[in-house]
Every structure is written in structure tokens, then in C-alpha cells.
Design a protein around this motif. Structure first.
Motif, PDB file in Angstrom:
ATOM      1  N   ASP A 306     -32.501 -25.720  26.369  1.00 46.44           N
ATOM      2  CA  ASP A 306     -33.779 -25.670  25.663  1.00 46.44           C
ATOM      3  C   ASP A 306     -33.632 -25.843  24.155  1.00 46.44           C
ATOM      4  O   ASP A 306     -34.461 -26.496  23.508  1.00 46.44           O
ATOM      5  N   THR A 307     -32.580 -25.272  23.590  1.00 45.50           N
ATOM      6  CA  THR A 307     -32.439 -25.309  22.131  1.00 45.50           C
ATOM      7  C   THR A 307     -31.677 -26.528  21.628  1.00 45.50           C
ATOM      8  O   THR A 307     -31.934 -27.010  20.529  1.00 45.50           O
ATOM      9  N   ALA A 308     -30.739 -27.029  22.427  1.00 45.06           N
ATOM     10  CA  ALA A 308     -29.876 -28.113  21.933  1.00 45.06           C
ATOM     11  C   ALA A 308     -30.358 -29.496  22.321  1.00 45.06           C
ATOM     12  O   ALA A 308     -30.111 -30.463  21.593  1.00 45.06           O
ATOM     13  N   VAL A 309     -31.033 -29.611  23.476  1.00 47.18           N
ATOM     14  CA  VAL A 309     -31.447 -30.945  23.928  1.00 47.18           C
ATOM     15  C   VAL A 309     -32.919 -30.985  24.323  1.00 47.18           C
ATOM     16  O   VAL A 309     -33.331 -31.771  25.178  1.00 47.18           O
ATOM     17  N   ALA A 310     -33.718 -30.123  23.678  1.00 45.79           N
ATOM     18  CA  ALA A 310     -35.170 -30.139  23.862  1.00 45.79           C
ATOM     19  C   ALA A 310     -35.577 -30.048  25.326  1.00 45.79           C
ATOM     20  O   ALA A 310     -36.572 -30.638  25.749  1.00 45.79           O
ATOM     21  N   VAL A 351     -12.665 -11.180  19.929  1.00 44.76           N
ATOM     22  CA  VAL A 351     -11.870 -12.403  20.077  1.00 44.76           C
ATOM     23  C   VAL A 351     -12.288 -13.399  19.009  1.00 44.76           C
ATOM     24  O   VAL A 351     -13.483 -13.626  18.792  1.00 44.76           O
ATOM     25  N   ASP A 352     -11.309 -13.998  18.317  1.00 45.81           N
ATOM     26  CA  ASP A 352     -11.563 -15.052  17.334  1.00 45.81           C
ATOM     27  C   ASP A 352     -11.031 -16.374  17.870  1.00 45.81           C
ATOM     28  O   ASP A 352      -9.843 -16.475  18.203  1.00 45.81           O
ATOM     29  N   LEU A 353     -11.890 -17.377  17.941  1.00 47.07           N
ATOM     30  CA  LEU A 353     -11.502 -18.678  18.476  1.00 47.07           C
ATOM     31  C   LEU A 353     -12.055 -19.801  17.609  1.00 47.07           C
ATOM     32  O   LEU A 353     -13.138 -19.669  17.029  1.00 47.07           O
ATOM     33  N   LYS A 354     -11.324 -20.913  17.564  1.00 43.50           N
ATOM     34  CA  LYS A 354     -11.831 -22.124  16.932  1.00 43.50           C
ATOM     35  C   LYS A 354     -12.348 -23.064  18.011  1.00 43.50           C
ATOM     36  O   LYS A 354     -11.685 -23.268  19.032  1.00 43.50           O
ATOM     37  N   MET A 355     -13.515 -23.641  17.754  1.00 43.74           N
ATOM     38  CA  MET A 355     -14.142 -24.536  18.719  1.00 43.74           C
ATOM     39  C   MET A 355     -14.112 -25.966  18.184  1.00 43.74           C
ATOM     40  O   MET A 355     -14.737 -26.286  17.176  1.00 43.74           O
ATOM     41  N   LEU A 356     -13.375 -26.833  18.875  1.00 35.50           N
ATOM     42  CA  LEU A 356     -13.290 -28.238  18.504  1.00 35.50           C
ATOM     43  C   LEU A 356     -14.574 -28.947  18.928  1.00 35.50           C
ATOM     44  O   LEU A 356     -14.961 -28.897  20.100  1.00 35.50           O
ATOM     45  N   VAL A 357     -15.224 -29.600  17.972  1.00 38.86           N
ATOM     46  CA  VAL A 357     -16.503 -30.256  18.215  1.00 38.86           C
ATOM     47  C   VAL A 357     -16.453 -31.670  17.656  1.00 38.86           C
ATOM     48  O   VAL A 357     -15.955 -31.894  16.548  1.00 38.86           O
ATOM     49  N   ALA A 363     -25.307 -36.973  20.452  1.00 39.07           N
ATOM     50  CA  ALA A 363     -26.298 -36.428  19.540  1.00 39.07           C
ATOM     51  C   ALA A 363     -26.382 -34.909  19.520  1.00 39.07           C
ATOM     52  O   ALA A 363     -26.663 -34.314  18.495  1.00 39.07           O
ATOM     53  N   SER A 364     -26.163 -34.265  20.643  1.00 34.52           N
ATOM     54  CA  SER A 364     -26.447 -32.837  20.748  1.00 34.52           C
ATOM     55  C   SER A 364     -25.267 -31.930  20.428  1.00 34.52           C
ATOM     56  O   SER A 364     -25.405 -30.706  20.480  1.00 34.52           O
ATOM     57  N   ALA A 365     -24.114 -32.494  20.109  1.00 37.20           N
ATOM     58  CA  ALA A 365     -22.886 -31.696  20.005  1.00 37.20           C
ATOM     59  C   ALA A 365     -23.014 -30.518  19.032  1.00 37.20           C
ATOM     60  O   ALA A 365     -22.676 -29.382  19.371  1.00 37.20           O
ATOM     61  N   VAL A 366     -23.488 -30.770  17.826  1.00 39.81           N
ATOM     62  CA  VAL A 366     -23.557 -29.704  16.825  1.00 39.81           C
ATOM     63  C   VAL A 366     -24.573 -28.644  17.229  1.00 39.81           C
ATOM     64  O   VAL A 366     -24.317 -27.441  17.087  1.00 39.81           O
ATOM     65  N   ASN A 367     -25.720 -29.068  17.746  1.00 38.66           N
ATOM     66  CA  ASN A 367     -26.724 -28.103  18.198  1.00 38.66           C
ATOM     67  C   ASN A 367     -26.180 -27.219  19.316  1.00 38.66           C
ATOM     68  O   ASN A 367     -26.414 -26.002  19.347  1.00 38.66           O
ATOM     69  N   GLU A 368     -25.439 -27.821  20.246  1.00 37.61           N
ATOM     70  CA  GLU A 368     -24.823 -27.046  21.320  1.00 37.61           C
ATOM     71  C   GLU A 368     -23.839 -26.028  20.753  1.00 37.61           C
ATOM     72  O   GLU A 368     -23.816 -24.855  21.145  1.00 37.61           O
ATOM     73  N   ALA A 369     -23.010 -26.504  19.823  1.00 35.44           N
ATOM     74  CA  ALA A 369     -21.978 -25.638  19.243  1.00 35.44           C
ATOM     75  C   ALA A 369     -22.590 -24.432  18.548  1.00 35.44           C
ATOM     76  O   ALA A 369     -22.115 -23.295  18.687  1.00 35.44           O
ATOM     77  N   LEU A 408     -18.135 -33.688  26.436  1.00 36.47           N
ATOM     78  CA  LEU A 408     -19.002 -34.404  27.368  1.00 36.47           C
ATOM     79  C   LEU A 408     -18.090 -35.254  28.232  1.00 36.47           C
ATOM     80  O   LEU A 408     -17.506 -36.231  27.764  1.00 36.47           O
ATOM     81  N   ASN A 409     -17.930 -34.867  29.499  1.00 37.98           N
ATOM     82  CA  ASN A 409     -16.985 -35.512  30.406  1.00 37.98           C
ATOM     83  C   ASN A 409     -17.714 -36.354  31.447  1.00 37.98           C
ATOM     84  O   ASN A 409     -18.783 -35.973  31.926  1.00 37.98           O
ATOM     85  N   GLY A 410     -17.123 -37.467  31.814  1.00 40.43           N
ATOM     86  CA  GLY A 410     -17.701 -38.324  32.831  1.00 40.43           C
ATOM     87  C   GLY A 410     -17.514 -37.744  34.226  1.00 40.43           C
ATOM     88  O   GLY A 410     -16.499 -37.118  34.518  1.00 40.43           O
ATOM     89  N   GLY A 411     -18.506 -37.942  35.085  1.00 34.71           N
ATOM     90  CA  GLY A 411     -18.417 -37.476  36.461  1.00 34.71           C
ATOM     91  C   GLY A 411     -18.142 -38.618  37.417  1.00 34.71           C
ATOM     92  O   GLY A 411     -18.140 -39.784  37.034  1.00 34.71           O
TER      93      GLY A 411
END
Length: 509
Positions: A306-310, A351-357, A363-369, A408-411
Motif C-alpha cells: 500500500d505504501t510503496a507501490v500504491a 540488531v543492527d543491519l545494513k540493507m543493500l538497495v 521504481a519502488s525500491a527506495v519506498n520499499e526500503a 526484485l527476482n525473476g520467477g
């Protein structure tokens, strides 16, 4: 991993400026493409054709184009079931080690050469040759020999039963080639297939022209041709559709899709590609199952959609293949979004983690992150966003140089092929997968040994439950594959694997 989304470059409110871009990108005389009933159907998309060799094609625009020029032995229907392609029928021996294919009669390559079983032998031997660097070579490791006992029959021998080989023969990477082209080494310069359309020309970065193959064995296309127009911005594609500059447009940005109403038709199909938060279980503390499960339990997938891809997506579990309808959360120890249960799994630790984005990949990567960062902060998991350009991201992703990676992985229509490359024994993407899981590998080995053309619902459900229980990743959602068209375009749709093969039967009034 196939990354095939692009960044939203400007707000839709700039419609006037966008229209000017469309006009600048449209060659003279083609501004009313959507209003004509003759000439090629003009399809706008953001990507170009980057090569002509099916064996090494990975970019979605390239695969999408080559699927119209070349044919495979088999295809899949809307439910992911195998159907005839260049092979009109096939059978598997009782021991599962011999696959026999009977070819369609009277098929010719675009240059006039007749299709015979020798083409099947030459094509598959080339794919299996390590020097070819085929993207599907690892899917054919069970193949020991390909023969042509007669011009209309091809036989594949296997070292052990492997039902997934049949599904591999639906992939563009195994599209059948003219042996003369292979021998002459001209596959990178010419596209000579058996498909419904022929390559007529291409202007790099601008367009690809296809003409109808009137002798196509499946019936001549109703359209005289197709012109793929390269338009870098999807807002421009939508504005161009409304202005009548294009007959159709491929849309991948959910924010643009949400604006696509009034004056255009929209055809949507749930994609097999999926968004996931990949957890590197070879790093502490993610090597602990409760920590991975806590992260999986903390994330409300619907909130991400709802928030990242409308809202333009569908919550998913690991299996996105058509024909399987499974609960996306059956196997997790708690309900996604349950912060209290997730905190209990963490045992009060932070827990402290780095998220590779990826920046610029879709288009939605940053909003998802940002949404994931906010949700996980509620259970004491601090995510620091590490945003990288596509080339840097891919290098680091392939080396598992991350704590967690948004991907984003292909199926694929075969659940086995979809995940054996990550979690199976000898998997080619095992490093990037981030976890060696014996329970998942065992189930994949059992699925790979099956001689069934379609894995049973029970087998696939068990695989999904185990993957969710092991939580190597957090599966988030699938997009919709979307094609927008003028009202006078009939029968043009897009499949779960992003194919536009419906152009073969589409019409324009």
C-alpha cells in the motif's frame, strides 16, 4: 536475478512537459499511430533490444522481443502447464531418462531453411557448451546426449530423471536456431527464427521493427508488423498513449499504472517476478533461525504494497508460479505484522543491519526500503539503507556482500527451477542466496527427480512451507505485468512471464 524496473523520473503532474518529450521522441509521420488501422502496431516501452542471441538473453525487453522472432520446443499456458511449441507432441520413457519430441511439419526459418531435428540437436548442444555462456546451461546438466533419429524426431537422453528439463525447453534461452547460423557464427548479427514475426530493422536506442511472418506454422499474424519504440520515461509513454502517438505501452511503474485511466485500456497479469528482502544467513546474527523468523514475522506485507507501490501488487509467498494457489504465510511461526511475537523471537536483543538497495533499477525500491526500515524499527532491528547504483548493487549482490538485500527476482513456471538455482545442491546462485538450508535442498532434490511434467500441489505446498519456516528471505509481493492500449486494439495482453506473444493474434480496428 532478472532486474527489470526503472525509476520514476518526474511527477505525473508535469503532463504538459511530458507531452513535449513524446513529440520529440516520435519520428515524423508517426504521431497518430494509435488512430491508424494500418501499418505496424507501435508499442512503447522504456527498454531496448540489447542482443539477438536467445541463448544469452537476460534483459526483459530483449527476451520479450526474441519470443516473437524465435520458437521453443514447448510453451506454457496461463496456468504454467506445458503445451506444444515446435514439438507437436512428446513423451517421457518409463524410467524418466529419455525424452522424445515429434516436430511440427512444414516449419521453416525466416530465411527459408526447413526446420528439422538437426536444428534441435545443434541448438541444445550449443546451449550445453560452456563456451556459449548460456543463461540456461545449468538447467540442462542432466542431459547427456541429444540425437535426431529422423528429420522429424529429436531425442534427449538424461543421466537421471529430471522433469524440469521439459520446463527449461519453454525458455527463450533454448529457442531453436538454424544450424547454418550456428556454424557460420552469425547469431549476434542476424535473428533468423521460426516465430510469428521477422526482424526487419533496428535503430539502437530508438526502435525495433518487426514484420509479420505470413508463413508462420501457427497462423499468420493479423497485424502487418510491430514497432517497439524506446521511450525512456513511463510518464511519457502514458502521455503518448493519450495523445495517440502509440498503439500500446508496456508499464512497469505502479505509480504510473495508478494514473492510467480514461482513454486507454489496461490489461494486467500477476507477475511471476517477486520482491523480497534477502537475509544473509551466513552472517551473525542472521545465522540464527529465530532472528530470521522474527524479521519475517515483523513485516506487514500489505503495508509495504500500500505504501510503496500504491496498492498495485499482491502479497506473496515463495511460489509465484501460475496454477499454484497457496497461503503466502503458511509456515511462519506467527502472523506477519505481529510485533509482539517478533520481539519474543528476538528475545529482547537489538540488531543492527545494513540493507543493500538498488538505485535506478526499479521504481519502488527506495519506498520499499523506507517502509521496511520503519516496520523493523518497532522490534529493535535497525536497518541502515545502503543505496547503490545498479552495476555496484549487482556485483555486491552476486558476492553476498550484504547483511540484507532488497531484491526484485525473476520467477519461473517451474517452482523447482525457480529455487534450485539458489538453494539446490550445486546451485549457481548459492552464494547470493545467503543460506545453505539442508531441508530446502532435500525437497528441491526430490522435486528435481520427479518425472511429472507438473509438480503436485502437495509437493509445492510442502516446499513453500519449509521455505517460510526456514526464512532465508522475506517474500513481500508480486507486481502486475501491465500493457496499456488504445481502445481499437483487441486481444493484446501480457503474460505472467512478461511475454507479448499475444501480438501474434492481436488486431487493430
Amino acid at each position: 536475478m532478472r532486474m527489470f524496473r526503472h525509476r520514476l523520473l518526474r511527477a505525473f503532474a508535469l503532463a504538459g512537459a511530458v507531452s513535449a518529450v513524446v513529440a520529440a521522441c516520435s519520428p515524423a509521420g508517426s504521431g497518430n499511430a494509435g488512430k491508424k488501422s494500418h501499418g505496424p502496431l507501435v508499442v512503447a516501452r522504456t527498454v531496448d533490444l540489447d542482443g539477438l542471441d536467445p541463448a544469452v538473453a537476460t534483459a526483459f525487453g530483449t527476451v520479450q522481443t526474441l519470443q516473437l522472432i524465435f520458437d521453443t520446443l514447448l510453451r506454457t499456458d496461463a496456468d504454467g502447464r506445458l503445451v506444444p511449441g515446435l514439438a507437436k507432441s512428446w513423451e517421457t520413457s518409463k524410467d524418466g531418462r529419455t525424452l522424445t519430441f515429434h516436430l511440427q511439419q512444414g516449419v521453416r526459418f525466416h530465411n527459408g531453411d526447413a526446420l528439422t531435428a538437426d536444428a534441435v540437436v545443434a541448438t541444445l548442444d550449443r546451449v550445453r557448451d560452456e563456451a556459449t555462456a548460456s543463461v540456461v546451461r545449468s538447467n540442462l546438466l542432466a542431459v547427456t546426449k541429444v540425437t535426431a533419429p529422423d528429420p522429424n524426431t529429436a531425442v534427449i537422453k538424461l543421466s537421471h530423471p529430471d522433469g524440469s528439463v521439459l520446463h527449461t525447453l519453454t525458455l527463450t534461452g533454448t529457442a531453436i536456431l538454424d544450424p547454418a547460423d550456428i556454424k557460420a557464427g552469425r547469431l549476434a548479427q542476424a535473428a533468423n527464427g521460426t516465430g510469428p514475426f521477422k526482424l526487419a530493422g533496428r535503430t539502437q536506442g530508438q526502435k525495433v521493427d518487426l514484420t509479420a511472418n505470413s508463413a508462420y506454422f501457427g497462423g499468420a499474424p493479423k497485424l502487418p508488423g510491430v514497432e517497439f519504440r524506446v521511450i525512456p520515461d513511463e510518464n511519457s509513454i502514458l502521455a503518448g498513449l493519450r495523445a495517440g502517438s502509440f498503439d500500446a505501452g508496456v508499464l512497469t511503474d505502479p505509480n504510473v499504472v495508478a494514473q492510467a485511466h480514461g482513454g486507454v485500456k489496461i490489461a494486467k497479469t500477476p507477475s511471476m517476478a517477486y520482491h523480497a528482502l534477502m537475509l544473509n544467513g551466513r552472517r551473525k546474527p542472521l545465522d540464527r533461525l529465530p532472528v530470521r523468523q522474527a524479521i519475517a514475522c515483523a513485516i506487514d506485507r500489505k503495508q509495504v504494497v500500500d505504501t510503496a507501490v500504491a496498492g498495485q501488487g499482491t502479497v506473496t509467498g515463495p511460489i509465484t508460479s501460475p496454477g499454484y494457489h497457496l497461503s503466502p504465510t503458511d509456515g511462519l511461526p506467527c502472523t506477519p505484522g505481529d510485533a509482539a511475537a517478533a520481539k519474543k523471537l528476538l528475545g529482547g536483543t537489538t540488531v543492527d543491519l545494513k540493507m543493500l538497495v538498488m538505485s535506478g533499477g526499479y521504481a519502488s525500491a527506495v519506498n520499499e526500503a523506507q517502509n521496511l526500515q520503519a516496520q523493523l524499527s518497532k522490534i529493535g532491528v535497525k536497518l541502515t539503507i545502503d543505496q547503490q547504483p545498479t552495476n555496484v548493487y549487482v556485483k555486491r549482490w552476486s558476492k553476498a556482500d550484504f547483511d540484507v538485500a532488497l531484491a526484485l527476482n525473476g520467477g519461473m513456471s517451474s517452482p523447482y527451477l525457480m529455487y534450485a538455482r539458489y538453494f539446490g545442491d550445486g546451485a549457481s546462485l548459492a552464494k547470493a542466496a545467503g543460506l545453505d538450508s539442508p531441508p530446502i535442498a532435500k525437497l528441491l532434490a526430490q522435486a528435481g527427480a520427479s518425472t511429472e511434467e507438473r509438480l503436485s500441489d502437495a509437493t509445492v505446498a510442502q516446499l513453500q512451507r519449509t521455505m517460510l519456516q526456514q526464512s532465508p528471505w522475506v517474500w513481500l509481493f508480486t507486481d502486475n505485468n501491465v500493457v496499456a492500449t488504445q481502445p481499437n486494439v483487441k486481444g493484446l495482453g501480457i503474460t505472467a512471464d512478461n511475454s507479448l506473444r499475444s501480438l501474434q493474434s492481436a488486431t487493430r480496428g
